[in-house]
Design a protein around this motif. Structure first.
Motif, mmCIF file in Angstrom:
data_model
loop_
_atom_site.group_PDB
_atom_site.id
_atom_site.type_symbol
_atom_site.label_atom_id
_atom_site.label_comp_id
_atom_site.label_asym_id
_atom_site.label_seq_id
_atom_site.Cartn_x
_atom_site.Cartn_y
_atom_site.Cartn_z
ATOM 1 N N ALA A 76 0.781 -1.298 0.103
ATOM 2 C CA ALA A 76 0.034 -0.139 0.003
ATOM 3 C C ALA A 76 0.912 1.124 0.026
ATOM 4 O O ALA A 76 1.850 1.387 0.703
ATOM 5 N N GLU A 92 -11.583 -1.653 -10.335
ATOM 6 C CA GLU A 92 -10.720 -2.711 -9.749
ATOM 7 C C GLU A 92 -11.745 -3.177 -8.165
ATOM 8 O O GLU A 92 -12.236 -2.405 -7.500
ATOM 9 N N LYS A 103 -10.869 2.322 -15.002
ATOM 10 C CA LYS A 103 -10.308 1.093 -14.449
ATOM 11 C C LYS A 103 -11.039 0.714 -13.132
ATOM 12 O O LYS A 103 -10.952 0.913 -12.322
ATOM 13 N N ARG A 116 -7.138 6.974 -3.074
ATOM 14 C CA ARG A 116 -5.841 7.090 -3.769
ATOM 15 C C ARG A 116 -4.799 6.159 -3.558
ATOM 16 O O ARG A 116 -3.964 5.810 -4.338
ATOM 17 N N THR A 117 -5.166 5.127 -2.416
ATOM 18 C CA THR A 117 -4.303 4.082 -2.244
ATOM 19 C C THR A 117 -4.228 3.158 -3.333
ATOM 20 O O THR A 117 -5.338 2.635 -3.829
ATOM 21 N N ALA A 118 -3.109 2.582 -3.829
ATOM 22 C CA ALA A 118 -2.854 1.536 -4.652
ATOM 23 C C ALA A 118 -3.274 0.174 -4.173
ATOM 24 O O ALA A 118 -2.881 0.074 -2.843
ATOM 25 N N ASP A 140 -6.633 6.755 -15.789
ATOM 26 C CA ASP A 140 -7.338 5.326 -15.228
ATOM 27 C C ASP A 140 -8.942 5.533 -15.331
ATOM 28 O O ASP A 140 -9.712 4.525 -14.669
ATOM 29 N N ARG A 186 -4.001 -4.157 -4.667
ATOM 30 C CA ARG A 186 -4.189 -5.427 -6.033
ATOM 31 C C ARG A 186 -5.516 -5.829 -5.708
ATOM 32 O O ARG A 186 -6.181 -6.357 -4.728
#
Ligand code: FEO
Ligand code: CA
Ligand code: CA
Length: 690
Positions: free
Chosen positions: A99, A627, A625, A106-108, A622, A110
């Motif tokens: 993270a 997720e 996108k 904003r946090t990426a 993005d 998976r």
């Protein structure tokens, strides 16, 4: 304007017959919406046969081929069948890794892959806590929950069944009010066999509907929240069939709202089938009464005066048998009781003694919810969806302006905003698919609080029989419009269109705004995709009000997402690379974070996975996108969702865990949240745990 991918949208013939149900279990269909999908589409108006309004290309597809736009031969070679995903973690098992700094917007992370686990699954680096479960004490004197000793009195004081809408309203730096809808009950999963007699079950079920208000406090980790001690929480409140509601607006007191118990037609006990909702800019909560039609029995004939009205909304007399414990649920003796449901409810959670309201000015239909934006001149605009196959999108624009400030006078004024104004219904016009699935639209006036714009119908007629009124003015029949919510960052309005098993049929042809008449679905996780008739995976529609002003009566629109497996030809993710998105099916509720990202919860995944929650940027590289951020346990639908506390917290309502055909209390299909040996619908909060 969005341009769809250039791949040709070839058609295939219909290969499989339509199933009798939508995408949920038979239990969910029966108890939540009274098997709505088994009934003929109640909208027989013919609206939406917009052959002259849509492009020749689409018209040719819908009329000559009577089937799908979109579903082409399955193209597997060029696409990754499974999008980027990592091994998931469950609640409390998250490992700090990967993270980056920032909030949930904003946090990426998976993406969580499709799965069938009996768990609330989050990406690595996040965890979830359960905040409130079915049966937890809400009111001060509430007894401890004992599934074998439920009583009507205990149900009226404890957290109700099948939580749906979630609102969070701060009351201090460390405390907030959690406001929740309890949509419906399922006696197969609520009651052990041979403990309760039928009438006791019914009384408990009636009182397990409604809403809850409960105080929550911050946990130790930023973003986490806990239920406050209910014996010291002065705002805690259960709204149930024991709670009186005041009817407001032009139809209040109408003869059709009068009953034996309420000869004035202005006071209704309780609220039913509360689905989604919204928090208003003035600090109250709106809640939609959705599949209310299913609760009414008939001991004899139905009143012929209301035949058309009953038919259009699905009141048949085949109820739950509740009339054996409360005679108001017998249509033969109380033909007006159903007219007292199907409204938008407004609750002021800051005042536990306040009387909630049902606003007739917002019309009567199967209200999913209502979400308010403020127009440029200060008027309140409420967006609403009517969740039925082939029904409409609505909005209300208030006559008066919102008063700013948090004082009592401003609050009193703002709580009258939804009683005077104008109700509209939406018509979407396609401009040809060559430039993408987009076009223009208009909001058609139905009525103001003083003047009806529908020939032959009074103001009260339009508000009480809103579907019948709308049928007369030519709006667009949509694919189960659920949440309709303005994005506070970009000013656009996002509409979750869950699915429509009948789209593409002779009576409900495709059009540019509803272009999928045949879809690829997957019967189980890992199975190959199969083609089915109808729009099975849903869309997300993006509406841009003219001049960026919610009070205007024209707009442009574009299909931002055509949901489904990215490997299916018909899917579309705002042009984003399909090999890098999560499969998504049956969008239902939406929310936004402070970056303007769209968060979507799903109801009825037909791709073999559990339902879940997805994050989707609406702007920048993005955009589109999709997720997957959360999956919910087996048999559950994901509701809420809500970003709170500067986007550090994601609240999720886990509704009907374990509601899978064949499941019973003794043989559960889920035991989530794993505090008992039976499932408990609950609110959870997800936060970063790095
Ligand atoms: Fe209660 Fe439309 O979902
Ligand atoms: Ca177009
Ligand atoms: Ca819903």
């Amino acid at each position: 304007m969005t341009t769809l991918p250039r791949a040709p949208r070839t058609q295939l013939p219909l290969l499989t017959p339509r199933g009798p149900h939508g995408s949920r279990s038979h239990l969910t269909c029966q108890f939540r919406c009274g098997n709505a999908c088994d009934q003929p589409v109640p909208n027989t108006s013919g609206n939406g046969h917009v052959r002259d309004e849509i492009s020749k290309a689409v018209a040719r597809r819908s009329v000559l081929q009577g089937a799908a736009v979109g579903t082409g031969a399955l193209v597997l070679g060029g696409l990754a069948a499974t999008p980027a995903a990592a091994e998931p973690t469950t609640a409390r098992a998250g490992v700090a890794r990967a993270a980056v700094s920032g909030d949930l917007g904003r946090t990426a992370f998976r993406a969580v892959p499709p799965n069938r686990r009996d768990a609330l699954v989050t990406p690595e680096g996040f965890r979830s806590d359960v905040v409130a479960r079915w049966g937890d004490p809400v009111e001060k004197g509430a007894p401890r929950f004992d599934v074998r000793r439920q009583t009507p009195d205990s149900a009226a004081q404890q957290f109700g069944y099948n939580c749906d809408y979630v609102g969070v309203l701060p009351i201090s730096g460390s405390r907030a009010l959690l406001v929740v809808n309890h949509e419906y009950t399922d006696p197969n999963l609520m009651f052990p066999a041979d403990v309760y007699d039928e009438d006791t079950q019914k009384r408990i079920e009636i009182l397990s509907h409604g809403m809850s208000v409960l105080e929550i406090v911050r946990g130790r980790t930023p973003g986490s929240w806990l239920r406050a001690d209910h014996t010291r929480a002065r705002h805690n409140r259960r709204i149930s069939a024991r709670t009186a509601f005041t009817m407001t607006g032009p139809a209040a007191g109408d003869a059709r709202l009068r009953t034996t118990a309420d000869p004035a037609g202005r006071t209704v006990m309780g609220t039913l089938n509360n689905c989604a909702g919204g928090t208003t800019p003035w600090g109250t909560v709106l809640s939609g009464e959705e599949n209310f039609n299913q609760y009414f029995d008939a001991s004899g004939d139905l009143d012929p005066r209301y035949a058309d009205s009953y038919k259009r909304i699905g009141v048949t007399g085949a109820g739950r048998g509740w009339s054996s414990v409360d005679p108001r649920f017998d249509l033969t003796t109380e033909p007006h009781e159903p007219f007292r449901f199907g409204w938008v409810v407004e609750l002021d959670p800051s005042d536990p003694r306040s009387t909630p309201r049902k606003h007739t000015m917002l019309g009567r239909f199967k209200h999913e919810g209502a979400n308010v934006a403020i127009a440029k001149d200060g008027r309140a605009v409420a967006y609403m969806g009517d969740d039925e196959r082939g029904d409409y999108l609505y909005k209300f624009v208030s006559r008066d302006k919102m008063k700013k400030g948090e004082g009592a006078a401003a609050r009193r004024h703002n709580m009258t905003l939804l009683t005077h104004g104008t109700l509209y219904v939406a018509k979407l016009v396609g401009d040809g698919t060559e430039d993408g699935y987009d076009g223009t639209g208009e909001w058609i006036r139905l009525t103001s609080d003083t003047t009806s714009y529908v020939e032959g119908m009074s103001v009260a007629d339009v508000l009480i029989d809103t579907r019948l009124a709308a049928d007369k003015v030519g709006p667009t029949r949509m694919d189960r419009p659920e949440d309709v919510e303005p994005n506070p960052v970009n000013g656009k309005v996002y509409v979750a269109l869950t699915n429509n098993s009948n789209r593409g049929s002779a009576t409900l042809p495709v059009d540019e705004a509803n272009p999928v008449g045949s879809s690829m679905t997957r019967p189980s996780l890992g199975a190959p995709l199969e083609q089915k008739s109808g729009n099975r995976n849903g869309y997300v529609l993006e509406v841009t009000p003219a001049r960026g002003d919610h009070a205007t009566t024209t707009f442009t629109w574009d299909l931002m997402l055509v949901c489904g497996d990215p490997a299916a030809q018909e899917t579309y993710f705002a042009g984003f690379d399909k090999s890098k998105v999560s499969p998504i099916s049956c969008p239902d509720n939406v929310a936004f974070d402070s970056e303007g990202n769209l968060w979507i919860s799903t109801d009825g995944n037909v791709l073999g996975s559990n339902d879940g929650i997805f994050r989707v940027p609406t702007a920048g590289p993005d955009r589109g996108k999709v997720e997957q951020f959360v999956t919910v346990p087996r048999g559950a639908e994901a509701c809420g969702p809500l970003l709170a506390d500067k986007d550090r917290s994601l609240f999720v309502a886990v509704q009907h865990p374990g509601e899978i055909d064949g499941a019973t209390f003794e043989a559960p299909a889920s035991t989530w949240p794993h505090t008992d040996d039976f499932p408990r619908p609950s609110i959870a909060v997800v936060y970063k745990h790095a």
